[in-house]
Design an enzyme around this catalytic site. Sequence first.
Site, PDB file in Angstrom:
ATOM      1  N   ASP A 129      20.417  63.028  10.723  1.00 38.91           N
ATOM      2  CA  ASP A 129      19.653  62.166  11.623  1.00 38.91           C
ATOM      3  C   ASP A 129      20.487  61.701  12.822  1.00 38.91           C
ATOM      4  OD1 ASP A 129      17.664  62.406   9.812  1.00 38.91           O
ATOM      5  OD2 ASP A 129      17.417  60.265   9.418  1.00 38.91           O
ATOM      6  N   HIS A 140      23.991  62.060   8.290  1.00 41.75           N
ATOM      7  CA  HIS A 140      23.964  61.729   9.722  1.00 41.75           C
ATOM      8  C   HIS A 140      25.042  62.522  10.460  1.00 41.75           C
ATOM      9  CE1 HIS A 140      22.100  58.246   7.726  1.00 41.75           C
ATOM     10  NE2 HIS A 140      21.409  58.074   8.850  1.00 41.75           N
TER      11      HIS A 140
END
Length: 755
Positions: free
Chosen positions: A107, A259
């Site tokens: 992300d 991430h």
Amino acid sequence: MARRSSRRRSSGGGAHSQTAPRKIDARRVRLPMRFFLPAALLLAMTAMLLLRGYVHSEILADYRVRPEAATDKVPEEILDGGPVIDTRNGKATTLSVPRHKLVLTFDDGPDPTWTPKVLDVMKKHHAHGVFFITGTMASQYPDLVRRIVAEGHEIGLHTFNHPDLSYKSHSGIDWQLSQNQLALEGAAGIRTSLFRPPYSSFADAMDDKSWPVTRYIGSRGYLTVVNNTDSEDWQKPGVDQIIKNATPKNGEGAIVLMHDSGGDRHQTVQALDRFLPELQAEGYRFENLTAALGAPSAHTPVGGTELWKGRAWIFLVQASDGITGAMVVCLAVVGFLVFARFALMLLLSGRHARRVRRKGFRWGPDGPITEPVTVLVPAYNEAKCIENTVRSLVASDHPIEVLVIDDGSSDGTARIVEDLDLPGVRVVRQLNAGKPAALNRGLANARYDIIVMMDGDTVFEPSTVRELVQPFADPKVGAVAGNAKVGNKDSMIGAWQHIEYVMGFNLDRRMYDLLGCMPTIPGAVGAFRRSALERVGGMSDDTLAEDTDVTMALHRDGWRVVYAENARAWTEAPESVQQLWSQRYRWSYGTMQAIWKHRGAVLDKGPSGRFGRVGLPFVSLFMVVAPLLAPLIDIFLLYGVLFGPTQKTILAWLGVLGIQAVCAAYAFRLDREKTRHLISLPLQQLLYRQLMYVVLLRSWATALTGGRLRWQKLRRTGVVEAPGVIPQQRAGERGGSDSGNYSGSGAGSERRPVG
């Protein structure tokens, strides 16, 4: 750049040509062309800065996160279902990843530091995953988006600037999706049907606030992808803990949340390098989401208008980053130049004042200078001012002859001077030929070897001429700059110019005097050695700044040019914005012409080359380049006030203003001026300075496009008088003028002196 004007010029800056008045169409309001380029340039810079602020989430970013809500309206099959939620057909279904298949998701990227490292590890271990990108990051780093797609990974949307969509209306959600897709289209030429909401978690965390968003997202054609395995790498718990959190149990399939942006991700990269081979050894496959589900690809190629819109967006974002980056560099340059100039002015002007005022100081071995001098007063239509000017000269305590060169005036200027019948005052008449020609005519008719030049709207104190000529006691001195001061400083515009004259011009002259590279002898008060003028060919009309032109020529001929602070002259500054514009436009354009004409000075050698080595670069930096870039200070000030950090921005501006106030107060102290006018300094910095920016930009435009600037006559009121001069009866009051336009100089005996 140094070209002759196609129009005749007036002495003192007046335009002699008569033109018929143009009809004005009251129904149409047009922006004057002189404002068009500066306005367009300012608008473009502001637009680029705003675009950058939007893309970097400084503008219109929403950082609110809604707390958890009830789950009464969320279907049980969603709460108990898989991490892929499909509401595209109005029905709510979920999907799960099959056993022994893992979908790694990343992300908040792409990030220029960590995304390439993640991709390198994925490529090393022949793994694929899904990168949920934000529009802000994709717009800034389109090459990374292209690499993600080229290496076989899938792309999903993660909104444009990462807001909590439960706070957004349907139109707000549509905007986030469309902007995110626009960035993806421009970067990689594709669209995607995968979406992950910011701040999402497992499917069982869906509540009554996020569920309506998920349904609406499905109605727009997207699969909502949450996760069922959170590595919690954003907490940086250590590599071992990240691997433990990301490992599913009992061979189950999973969507793993990681991430590749949002901070330091070195633990994520290190964990991946161990996690991938370890689970591959256990029989796991790392695939794209659609491959793991056996579904069609989430990517759809785009072309035509949509592709070009995306590419245009990426181009604008890249341009805004480049331009604002250059603006920041220019701002740093401006800041350095401004503070360097302040430091030099304070240091050198103080030294100059101490040198000139110390006991026993003499200008040269031949001092004091007591021989008579000739004062040249070029005049064109100066009926309102000329009497004050001439009477102030006659009151001089130094022997002088006064030559008023009437440059084809039509208002009876010459007759007014003749009717005064003052001793030592002569009038020379000529057809209109311009100020340089008028001065050269006066030079040819002068009796003495020292020539003082002044404007027809200026008045001298009794000691001005004496103070002005004393430096000629040094035989190396070829010219002397006097101390020009604003006489009509009681208006707001006059007060602003008064600050500019005292702080800018006169502090500069002290600095340039010590550096030995004085760039300009002001037309209002200056003196020349006749032999020096004759050696450089007299006053040239090659530029619109004949005073700057001849000063530079004198430097190049080896003469010293100095500053006499006590030779004060009081001049009438423009009192309207239009007249101020006309004057400063001519000054700035003429200065550029003079710099261009004497650009070869940088190659001059010997003592005469000092001006080229020091003076010309200083003038170019401080009078042309720095003021041109200075609007950046105000643009960033406005940006900081509006979009933050507001408090730091205001404090920084007040700090710079404080430094300017210190310099201004010091300059006023050196010039023995009252400091009450400094109360308008903040407004001068906010308003008056902007006009000077526009003037300089317009001058640059004229220079770069090869335009020609005509001279314009400034309207005078004749209200300026020199302190210490007792007003005499005017010729106008005696009825001696033959000009129907002459209405007196405005300096009656009952009026108190200005200044």
